[in-house]
Scaffold this motif. Sequence first.
Motif, PDB file in Angstrom:
ATOM      1  N   VAL A 138       7.166   0.313   7.837  1.00 51.13           N
ATOM      2  CA  VAL A 138       7.496  -0.166   8.769  1.00 51.13           C
ATOM      3  C   VAL A 138       6.814  -1.037   9.655  1.00 51.13           C
ATOM      4  O   VAL A 138       6.856  -2.056  10.016  1.00 51.13           O
ATOM      5  CB  VAL A 138       8.484   0.674   9.776  1.00 51.13           C
ATOM      6  N   TYR A 139       5.356  -0.429   9.595  1.00 53.42           N
ATOM      7  CA  TYR A 139       4.517  -1.298  10.295  1.00 53.42           C
ATOM      8  C   TYR A 139       4.297  -2.730   9.651  1.00 53.42           C
ATOM      9  O   TYR A 139       3.925  -3.533  10.327  1.00 53.42           O
ATOM     10  CB  TYR A 139       2.981  -0.404  10.194  1.00 53.42           C
ATOM     11  N   PHE A 174       0.839  -1.080  -0.103  1.00 54.28           N
ATOM     12  CA  PHE A 174      -0.002   0.117  -0.167  1.00 54.28           C
ATOM     13  C   PHE A 174       0.850   1.372   0.110  1.00 54.28           C
ATOM     14  O   PHE A 174       0.574   2.105  -0.996  1.00 54.28           O
ATOM     15  CB  PHE A 174      -0.956   0.061   1.169  1.00 54.28           C
ATOM     16  N   PHE A 214       1.401   4.118  -2.971  1.00 51.03           N
ATOM     17  CA  PHE A 214       0.765   5.422  -2.682  1.00 51.03           C
ATOM     18  C   PHE A 214       1.471   6.577  -2.690  1.00 51.03           C
ATOM     19  O   PHE A 214       1.409   7.570  -3.202  1.00 51.03           O
ATOM     20  CB  PHE A 214       0.529   5.342  -0.899  1.00 51.03           C
ATOM     21  N   LEU A 226       8.228  11.281   2.424  1.00 51.22           N
ATOM     22  CA  LEU A 226       8.731  10.803   3.791  1.00 51.22           C
ATOM     23  C   LEU A 226       7.609  10.005   4.558  1.00 51.22           C
ATOM     24  O   LEU A 226       7.927   9.086   5.209  1.00 51.22           O
ATOM     25  CB  LEU A 226       9.351  11.836   4.488  1.00 51.22           C
ATOM     26  N   ALA A 227       6.740  10.818   4.683  1.00 47.94           N
ATOM     27  CA  ALA A 227       5.700  10.429   5.723  1.00 47.94           C
ATOM     28  C   ALA A 227       5.003   9.010   5.109  1.00 47.94           C
ATOM     29  O   ALA A 227       4.906   8.145   6.105  1.00 47.94           O
ATOM     30  CB  ALA A 227       4.446  11.362   5.529  1.00 47.94           C
ATOM     31  N   ILE A 228       4.707   9.000   3.918  1.00 50.20           N
ATOM     32  CA  ILE A 228       4.048   7.482   3.567  1.00 50.20           C
ATOM     33  C   ILE A 228       5.028   6.528   3.567  1.00 50.20           C
ATOM     34  O   ILE A 228       4.763   5.272   4.097  1.00 50.20           O
ATOM     35  CB  ILE A 228       3.595   7.690   2.176  1.00 50.20           C
ATOM     36  N   TYR A 247       5.570  14.340   1.846  1.00 49.37           N
ATOM     37  CA  TYR A 247       4.496  13.380   1.775  1.00 49.37           C
ATOM     38  C   TYR A 247       4.988  12.025   1.349  1.00 49.37           C
ATOM     39  O   TYR A 247       4.875  10.936   2.057  1.00 49.37           O
ATOM     40  CB  TYR A 247       3.484  13.778   0.307  1.00 49.37           C
ATOM     41  N   SER A 258       7.173   6.118   5.593  1.00 51.41           N
ATOM     42  CA  SER A 258       7.578   5.713   7.000  1.00 51.41           C
ATOM     43  C   SER A 258       6.648   4.641   7.488  1.00 51.41           C
ATOM     44  O   SER A 258       6.763   4.205   8.778  1.00 51.41           O
ATOM     45  CB  SER A 258       7.619   7.061   7.936  1.00 51.41           C
ATOM     46  N   ILE A 259       5.509   4.621   6.791  1.00 52.05           N
ATOM     47  CA  ILE A 259       4.407   3.664   7.001  1.00 52.05           C
ATOM     48  C   ILE A 259       4.500   2.168   7.092  1.00 52.05           C
ATOM     49  O   ILE A 259       4.321   1.063   7.620  1.00 52.05           O
ATOM     50  CB  ILE A 259       3.051   3.816   6.530  1.00 52.05           C
TER      51      ILE A 259
END
Lengths: 338, 178, 197
Positions: A130-131, A87, A91, A123-125, A121, A127-128
């Motif tokens: 890792v989950y 995802f 994204f 960087l933020a996306i 944007y 960084s997800i």
Amino acid sequence: MEALIPFIPYLMIPIMVIVYLSTVPIMIQVERKVSAWLQYRMGPNRVGPLGLLQPIADALKMLSKEDVIPNHVNKWLYIAAPALMVFPAFFVAGVIPLGVLTIAGQDVMLQIGHTNIGILYVLAISSIAVYSIAFGAWASNNKYSLLGGMRSAAQMMSYELPMGLSILGMIMLTGSLRLEEIVNFQMNSVWGIVWQPLGFLIFFTTAYAETNRLPFDLTEAEAELVAGYHTEYSSLKFGMYYLGEYCNMLTASFMVTILFLGGWHVPFLGSLNVDPFVKQLIQVGAMAFKVAFLMFTYVWVRWTLPRFRYDQLMNLGWKKLIPLALANVVITAVVMAF
Amino acid sequence: METVLQYFSINPVFYIFATLAVIFALMMVTSENPVYSAIFLVLTFFCLSVIYLTLEAEFVAVIQVLVYTGAIMVLFVFVIMLLNLGRDAQLTEYAGPMKYLSILLGFAILIQIGLATKVTFSIGAKGAYPIERVNEMGNTEAIARELFSQYLYPFEIASILLLLGMIGAIVISKKRPD
Amino acid sequence: MSITVKNVSLPRGKSWIDNTYVIPVFKGLMLTFRHLFKRKDVLRYPEEKKVLPPNYRGLHMLTRDDQGREKCVACEMCSTACPADCIRIVAGDGGWEDSREKHPVEFEIDELRCIFCGMCVEACPEDAIDMTDMHNLADYTREDFIYNKERLLGVYDEYIKRHPDHAKRRDGVFKKMMNSSYFTVSDVEKAKHGTGH
């Protein structure tokens, strides 16, 4: 032609999906072939002419394998985690510009979303992602997986800081978070790598850490952790992790190109006497070439540098890269002020 | 008078993600497994960032994802996994008779907020940065201008507070030579 | 005995530039890049095959004499010498129209038990058992790996087609070479053409 312009962002959606999805089989082939050549081997050469159909064989193998869900796993998370990897990988494609085309006298950016927070944007996306690794590892209920997942959580968090700081220099120089503005700035002056050599080095290093590629692939570390977070995964679920990893690599390559290698800028193209539209197509090709080279570098580095030890990784991240990145920001600020 | 609710009512995306955020928040509180709680908190943060987007506050939305979802919650997950809170450490022991009181208080606050938004909350007087101007100059720039001029003092105070926290953590974790 | 602690310091580069590892990493990358274009040291196996030395210890065979008769006299020296106990012989009286004392009625080698040590070949007084260069054994069941007398003779027939000079192998230069502990494939090639040793 002019009526087409408002639809360019919508046309870009399938194009970006194709770009991302077609990169994966190409990279599978490149990874296997280059790995082989670097070790004096031939690489896959049985399937199709020169072994070029190997990715298809690999994909078919992945699809037709038995999809094992072990009894001891946390079922919902186990299934959801690989999807969570794909995802964010797709994204981020939403803000990446591929180039600029002049249609009916109007400059059109080949980009899905024109947002003024482009780089944040990405960087933020990313960084997800890792989950996906952390939850997949936890859901597997396997000590090796859990170790891999925890390593990845610590590693991704540690390296996000220097990554964010290393691009600050470029953002300060261009005064914009828009990716297309950053490229325009470089087209009007010189490439970002000349402005920010230190920033480039730090970003390049952290890109490898964020995508879990060697020499920073401690989350997998087959020598010590079996296969790290995807030990319990098989079939298409493993395939999705695979896909996500290559998509993240592609995004990282796009970011390095856009931030530091001038994006679609080709030196001395202005002196070439050809149609402007052809020039713009050449620029899109140049962008593709730069990204392709960086993707090759991933494989190249993989067979050059050995894996870091965990404490070395943390030392490098917190004690070397973050102070260096901060120093880079301060130096840039001081130079810009005078 | 244009109220906040009226402003929101334009946007169906708000309703979808606000509902989701509330559901996820409830599931976060009620789930007994700490890892599930962490997941639902992440999802709540994600929905919140989408709500920020509907308010055209892109910068805040992205920072929400970057800081809370991408960094702080990763730390939470890391700690939960490190301590390996399994079935033994379920959080049910805290659910005593206080639970009913807290539900009551929660509803009281909900009603209060509802009344407040209905009666007094309206979009206030337009400041130096109305939405048209923000769109013109860019969200990030508007925030930066305000933050580093008018609100510089609180910003620096917050920075020093964070720095103190960092130093404190280092002092605590440092080995004492005894 | 006390433990002596020795502090080993990491090797440092010549200057601070080396210690940043940027240039050393780049040098390493250049090195691996050159290796991309080096000659590939692999045999494309099914198409190309390695020349194996004549004393290579592969699949067994039961040899025949120049009239095509099995040489084996069922003395059971090989099965006695065999450390893996993989040879089974059932001896019968007579052979070659009663000119010999014994002959093998059954002769079985379990190639899965075999450790390919070559002791049977050494032990054989008649040079009746020998080893070939066939090493790519593959079958579907374990029973298929038990080679009986007919199959072992068949291996010889097949082998002799590819190596008509097999008889020479045991004498002369080859014998000398086989007794020496080390030689290379090219030595064998030289010996075949009568130039070496």
